[in-house]
Design an enzyme around this catalytic site. Structure first.
Site, short mmCIF file in Angstrom:
data_model
loop_
_atom_site.label_atom_id
_atom_site.label_comp_id
_atom_site.label_asym_id
_atom_site.label_seq_id
_atom_site.Cartn_x
_atom_site.Cartn_y
_atom_site.Cartn_z
N ARG A 12 0.84 -1.20 0.00
CA ARG A 12 0.00 0.00 0.00
C ARG A 12 0.88 1.25 0.00
O ARG A 12 0.61 2.22 -0.71
CB ARG A 12 -0.93 -0.02 1.21
CG ARG A 12 -1.97 1.07 1.15
CD ARG A 12 -2.96 0.99 2.30
NE ARG A 12 -3.56 -0.34 2.36
CZ ARG A 12 -3.80 -0.99 3.51
NH1 ARG A 12 -3.51 -0.44 4.67
NH2 ARG A 12 -4.34 -2.18 3.50
N TYR A 19 1.89 7.06 -6.57
CA TYR A 19 0.97 8.16 -6.89
C TYR A 19 1.63 9.50 -6.59
O TYR A 19 1.47 10.47 -7.35
CB TYR A 19 -0.33 8.04 -6.09
CG TYR A 19 -1.15 6.82 -6.41
CD1 TYR A 19 -1.28 6.36 -7.72
CD2 TYR A 19 -1.80 6.12 -5.41
CE1 TYR A 19 -2.05 5.24 -8.02
CE2 TYR A 19 -2.57 5.00 -5.69
CZ TYR A 19 -2.68 4.57 -7.00
OH TYR A 19 -3.43 3.46 -7.29
N GLU A 69 4.94 24.46 -3.70
CA GLU A 69 4.61 24.52 -5.13
C GLU A 69 3.72 23.36 -5.54
O GLU A 69 2.80 23.51 -6.34
CB GLU A 69 5.90 24.54 -5.97
CG GLU A 69 5.67 24.84 -7.43
CD GLU A 69 5.20 26.26 -7.70
OE1 GLU A 69 4.07 26.41 -8.24
OE2 GLU A 69 5.94 27.20 -7.41
N GLU A 76 -4.74 24.68 -7.36
CA GLU A 76 -5.20 25.27 -8.62
C GLU A 76 -6.04 24.29 -9.43
O GLU A 76 -7.08 24.66 -9.99
CB GLU A 76 -4.01 25.75 -9.45
CG GLU A 76 -3.39 27.02 -8.92
CD GLU A 76 -2.25 27.52 -9.80
OE1 GLU A 76 -1.94 26.88 -10.82
OE2 GLU A 76 -1.69 28.57 -9.45
N LYS A 94 -6.40 30.83 -5.22
CA LYS A 94 -5.24 30.65 -6.08
C LYS A 94 -4.14 31.66 -5.76
O LYS A 94 -2.96 31.32 -5.70
CB LYS A 94 -5.63 30.76 -7.55
CG LYS A 94 -6.42 29.59 -8.06
CD LYS A 94 -6.75 29.83 -9.52
CE LYS A 94 -7.14 28.58 -10.24
NZ LYS A 94 -7.27 28.80 -11.69
N ASP A 95 -4.53 32.91 -5.56
CA ASP A 95 -3.54 33.95 -5.26
C ASP A 95 -2.87 33.70 -3.91
O ASP A 95 -1.66 33.91 -3.76
CB ASP A 95 -4.19 35.33 -5.26
CG ASP A 95 -4.60 35.80 -6.67
OD1 ASP A 95 -4.24 35.12 -7.65
OD2 ASP A 95 -5.27 36.84 -6.76
#
EC number: 2.7.1.107
Length: 126
Positions: A12, A19, A69, A76, A94-95
């Site tokens: 797992r 992923y 990031e 986003e 988003k900002d």
């Protein structure tokens, strides 16, 4: 304890790690800023090693910037999925996420100046 439970947990974890690496690879391919940050971090780490400066602060700053990031990219994508049309609150989300990356990047720059600046200056004065 089930002897097979350990192997199942390991499988797992390996699947989950796969992923996670897929997400990192996607972000590297799709986000130019992520690529710049990866290579800037690699240069900073190379300088730290070359100048015999402890790399821990540089590593931590790089991890913070790259981690944020990745979160920014995820946020986003989620916002775009939830709100395909322009919405003021989507812009705020988003900002703010981009602002978190900017703050971490500026902090990483300061770490680089503090950690790498003095040995670089000594090297340049000879």
């Amino acid at each position: 304890m089930n002897p097979g439970g350990s192997a199942l947990s390991w499988r797992r974890w390996v699947r989950s790690a796969g992923y996670a690496w897929a997400g990192i690879a996607h972000t590297y391919r799709a986000q130019p800023n992520f690529r710049i940050e990866v290579w800037a971090g690699a240069v900073a780490l190379g300088l730290a090693v070359g100048l015999r400066v402890p790399p821990t602060p540089i590593l931590l700053a790089c991890a913070l910037v790259l981690g944020l990031e990745l979160l920014n990219t995820a946020l986003e994508a989620a916002v775009d999925l939830a709100s395909p049309e322009w919405q003021p609150l989507a812009k705020v989300a988003k900002d703010a996420a981009a602002g978190a990356v900017l703050v971490a990047s500026l902090g990483a720059l300061l770490v680089g100046v503090v950690e790498l600046g003095p040995p670089l200056l000594r090297l340049m004065t000879f």
